[in-house]
Design an enzyme around this catalytic site. Sequence first.
Site, PDB file in Angstrom:
ATOM      1  N   ARG A  29      21.682  30.895  14.876  1.00 25.53           N
ATOM      2  CA  ARG A  29      20.492  30.869  15.730  1.00 25.53           C
ATOM      3  C   ARG A  29      19.445  31.783  15.108  1.00 25.53           C
ATOM      4  O   ARG A  29      19.757  32.921  14.759  1.00 25.53           O
ATOM      5  CB  ARG A  29      20.871  31.342  17.139  1.00 25.53           C
ATOM      6  CG  ARG A  29      19.708  31.310  18.100  1.00 25.53           C
ATOM      7  CD  ARG A  29      20.174  31.427  19.535  1.00 25.53           C
ATOM      8  NE  ARG A  29      20.926  30.243  19.971  1.00 25.53           N
ATOM      9  CZ  ARG A  29      21.100  29.881  21.244  1.00 25.53           C
ATOM     10  NH1 ARG A  29      20.568  30.605  22.207  1.00 25.53           N
ATOM     11  NH2 ARG A  29      21.796  28.811  21.554  1.00 25.53           N
ATOM     12  N   LYS A  54      29.536  33.073  15.728  1.00 30.93           N
ATOM     13  CA  LYS A  54      28.131  32.690  15.867  1.00 30.93           C
ATOM     14  C   LYS A  54      27.286  33.696  15.104  1.00 30.93           C
ATOM     15  O   LYS A  54      27.616  34.881  15.071  1.00 30.93           O
ATOM     16  CB  LYS A  54      27.703  32.724  17.340  1.00 30.93           C
ATOM     17  CG  LYS A  54      26.448  31.940  17.628  1.00 30.93           C
ATOM     18  CD  LYS A  54      26.813  30.522  17.991  1.00 30.93           C
ATOM     19  CE  LYS A  54      25.623  29.651  18.272  1.00 30.93           C
ATOM     20  NZ  LYS A  54      26.020  28.365  18.832  1.00 30.93           N
ATOM     21  N   ASN A 102      23.765  26.240  25.690  1.00 28.79           N
ATOM     22  CA  ASN A 102      24.902  27.169  25.694  1.00 28.79           C
ATOM     23  C   ASN A 102      24.655  28.277  26.716  1.00 28.79           C
ATOM     24  O   ASN A 102      23.515  28.692  26.926  1.00 28.79           O
ATOM     25  CB  ASN A 102      25.052  27.813  24.308  1.00 28.79           C
ATOM     26  CG  ASN A 102      25.720  26.889  23.305  1.00 28.79           C
ATOM     27  OD1 ASN A 102      26.778  26.315  23.585  1.00 28.79           O
ATOM     28  ND2 ASN A 102      25.107  26.719  22.144  1.00 28.79           N
TER      29      ASN A 102
HETATM   30  N1  PHE Z   1      25.087  24.661  17.382  1.00 25.26           N
HETATM   31  C1  PHE Z   1      26.427  24.173  17.471  1.00 25.26           C
HETATM   32  C2  PHE Z   1      27.032  24.618  18.816  1.00 25.26           C
HETATM   33  O1  PHE Z   1      26.513  25.480  19.511  1.00 25.26           O
HETATM   34  C3  PHE Z   1      27.239  24.751  16.357  1.00 25.26           C
HETATM   35  C4  PHE Z   1      27.633  23.872  15.210  1.00 25.26           C
HETATM   36  C5  PHE Z   1      26.989  22.695  14.880  1.00 25.26           C
HETATM   37  C6  PHE Z   1      28.694  24.265  14.436  1.00 25.26           C
HETATM   38  C7  PHE Z   1      27.435  21.922  13.829  1.00 25.26           C
HETATM   39  C8  PHE Z   1      29.139  23.512  13.389  1.00 25.26           C
HETATM   40  C9  PHE Z   1      28.492  22.338  13.071  1.00 25.26           C
HETATM   41  O2  PHE Z   1      28.042  24.105  19.235  1.00 25.26           O
END
Ligand code: PHE
Length: 349
Positions: free
Chosen positions: A44, A80, A264
């Site tokens: 992010r 993350k 999220n």
């Molecule tokens: N942004 C995605 C999520 O929050 C994370 C992600 C996307 C991880 C694609 C790996 C591949 O779930």
Amino acid sequence: MNVESLIRDWDGETVITHYDKPTGAWMFIAIHSTRRGPACGGTRMKCYPDFSSALQDALKLSAGMTFKFAAADFEFGGGKAVIALPPNFDVEARADLLRRYGALVRQLDGLYYTGPDVGTSSADMDIIAETGSPYVFARTPQAGGAGDSGPITALGVFHAIKTTCATLDGSDSLVGRTVLVQGAGSVGKTLIRHLLNAGADVSFNDVDSVAIDYCRTELNLPFVPSDQVFSTPCDIFSPCALGGILNEKTIPLLRCRAIVGAANNQLATLADAELLSERSILYAPDFINNLGGAMGITGIEALHWSERQAEQRVIDAITHTLREVFELAKKENISTDAAARRIVQVRML
Ligand code: PHE
């Protein structure tokens, strides 16, 4: 918020902190759990009001990833990354910043795999992979990746909405159902298309003028202003923007039957799940609805699924898990969020 207590009270494993001297950006890589496999989760990138809110976002978001991969029964753990941009960030410096971030991911030598999230795209993953390879998912197809994770995430959320409708009143048809989508970004805009094709009556809210123009003029959708987004009556409210929007201030305003969205961390606190139950609003837990991006993209790239297989597996995982969640919540008289956590924790043993 105090940084020491944020880390002390977090239930994850490790957080890597890096200060990028050339730009003044902070990078945080939160490794929540490697219990099931290497930590994986998106990057992010945005401005935050301060250091601790950026760190807190990384810590909280990483836990969601652990839940998603456990719900998908995948051999990844949760992680993350947050790149907290300085105010007045110069976009010219962006590519080099991403390359330095890639080098940091590479240094971790497989502890953490990344992908796109709010503020980053597949094109950015190509740049990160220049230095971060092979720990980068969702590069563009031209660069050998599975591409944008938005569409498969949206497909999953669409099926989560259908499953929730079936639980509400026995029919998963969306014909004539009113759905208010908050956020017509990378996931929201594809979700809106699925909803319209299925005959739903869609309205939307966004804060970005390009997204507003697109939905208004191209799709002819009614726009709901931000100050009315919680109080507008609808069957399904679908938060697809940022987290923390379901809280003690907004929950009393809601006039929807169910909440099913892609964002999220929609609940500001765990107690907010109880507030929703008290109001008899059926809440589909975010980390189940939105697992399609992470599961689908890593399935295609790491397990060599075809796009078709990925879509089917995502639909099945979300539909089955959500049904289980709603049944357990009803049987035990607990919130759907608590039920989802219980189900996922069993899969983590
Ligand atoms: N942004 C995605 C999520 O929050 C994370 C992600 C996307 C991880 C694609 C790996 C591949 O779930």
